[in-house]
Design a protein around this motif. Structure first.
Motif, PDB file in Angstrom:
ATOM      1  N   TYR A  89       0.844  -1.185   0.000  1.00  0.00           N
ATOM      2  CA  TYR A  89       0.000   0.000   0.000  1.00  0.00           C
ATOM      3  C   TYR A  89       0.882   1.238   0.000  1.00  0.00           C
ATOM      4  CZ  TYR A  89      -3.515  -3.303   1.731  1.00  0.00           C
ATOM      5  OH  TYR A  89      -4.358  -4.368   1.874  1.00  0.00           O
ATOM      6  N   LYS A 124      -4.910   9.742   1.123  1.00  0.00           N
ATOM      7  CA  LYS A 124      -5.414   8.697   0.224  1.00  0.00           C
ATOM      8  C   LYS A 124      -4.557   7.462   0.437  1.00  0.00           C
ATOM      9  CE  LYS A 124      -6.453   7.860  -4.645  1.00  0.00           C
ATOM     10  NZ  LYS A 124      -6.402   8.444  -5.984  1.00  0.00           N
ATOM     11  N   THR A 126      -3.805   3.802  -1.078  1.00  0.00           N
ATOM     12  CA  THR A 126      -3.939   3.135  -2.365  1.00  0.00           C
ATOM     13  C   THR A 126      -3.241   1.784  -2.339  1.00  0.00           C
ATOM     14  OG1 THR A 126      -3.845   5.319  -3.391  1.00  0.00           O
ATOM     15  CG2 THR A 126      -3.510   3.448  -4.842  1.00  0.00           C
ATOM     16  N   SER A 132      -5.744   0.989  -7.010  1.00  0.00           N
ATOM     17  CA  SER A 132      -7.114   1.227  -6.556  1.00  0.00           C
ATOM     18  C   SER A 132      -7.106   1.862  -5.165  1.00  0.00           C
ATOM     19  CB  SER A 132      -7.921  -0.074  -6.539  1.00  0.00           C
ATOM     20  OG  SER A 132      -7.379  -0.991  -5.612  1.00  0.00           O
ATOM     21  N   GLU A 133      -8.067   2.752  -4.966  1.00  0.00           N
ATOM     22  CA  GLU A 133      -8.173   3.470  -3.693  1.00  0.00           C
ATOM     23  C   GLU A 133      -8.810   2.577  -2.646  1.00  0.00           C
ATOM     24  OE1 GLU A 133     -10.953   7.002  -2.114  1.00  0.00           O
ATOM     25  OE2 GLU A 133      -9.671   7.567  -3.802  1.00  0.00           O
ATOM     26  N   SER A 136      -9.857   7.132   1.804  1.00  0.00           N
ATOM     27  CA  SER A 136      -9.442   8.519   1.637  1.00  0.00           C
ATOM     28  C   SER A 136     -10.311   9.394   2.524  1.00  0.00           C
ATOM     29  CB  SER A 136      -9.543   8.961   0.177  1.00  0.00           C
ATOM     30  OG  SER A 136     -10.889   8.951  -0.246  1.00  0.00           O
TER      31      SER A 136
END
Length: 174
Positions: A89, A124, A126, A132-133, A136
């Motif tokens: 991440y 955020k 990711t 892909s998020e 957030s």
């Protein structure tokens, strides 16, 4: 002799690992430099505060998180750097607003000018594998002593949210 055998058996049970308690590999979380107001300037203090609060999170023995600082602050560059470092991440932060407001308060003897410092920080989280998020948001904080303390409050909230999101998502298959 039977007491000794019982003792050895008990010691063996006490020192053997408990099934399911084996600690897996740590989740790699790349922590990008903090952007300031959407630009490419990086705020080192913000990232260091975030790492400090992430390190203070209660450890999860089943899913330990290892924080890896990376220099890029712009999300696209941070994602590329996170992939290069092998992170699971990446978290990016953006100090979107800071300001202070002074107000006069009447003390015992004479009026005193007391400032209040405000900070708004967006983040955020990711997945590095596909961009892909995962999570957030934005947090606001106020502090009467300094802008850095207000920023610290937002970083603590972000650390809580990031850790919670990673734990919910679980480990990423590699």
């Amino acid at each position: 002799m039977q007491c000794f055998a019982l003792f050895v058996a008990l010691v063996g049970v006490c020192i053997s690992p408990i099934p399911g308690s084996a600690q897996g590999p740590a989740v790699q979380l790349c922590v990008a430099g903090m952007q300031e107001a959407g630009g490419s300037d990086s705020n080192a203090v913000g990232r260091e505060l975030l790492i400090k609060f992430l390190n203070k999170e209660k450890p999860d023995k089943a899913l330990p998180i290892e924080n890896v600082p990376i220099p890029p602050s712009v999300p696209e560059n941070a994602l590329a750097s996170a992939k290069q470092k092998g992170c699971d991440y990446v978290v990016t932060t953006n100090l979107t607003n800071t300001h202070s407001v002074s107000s006069w308060s009447t003390g015992h003897m004479s009026p005193v000018n007391t400032p209040t410092f405000y900070a708004t920080t967006a983040y955020k989280l990711t997945k590095a594998s596909d961009g892909s998020e995962l999570s957030s948001g934005s947090f606001k904080a106020a502090d009467s002593s300094s802008e850095q303390n207000a920023l610290g409050v937002t970083m603590k909230k972000i650390a809580d949210k990031v850790t919670e999101a990673i734990r919910k998502a679980g480990p990423i298959a590699k």
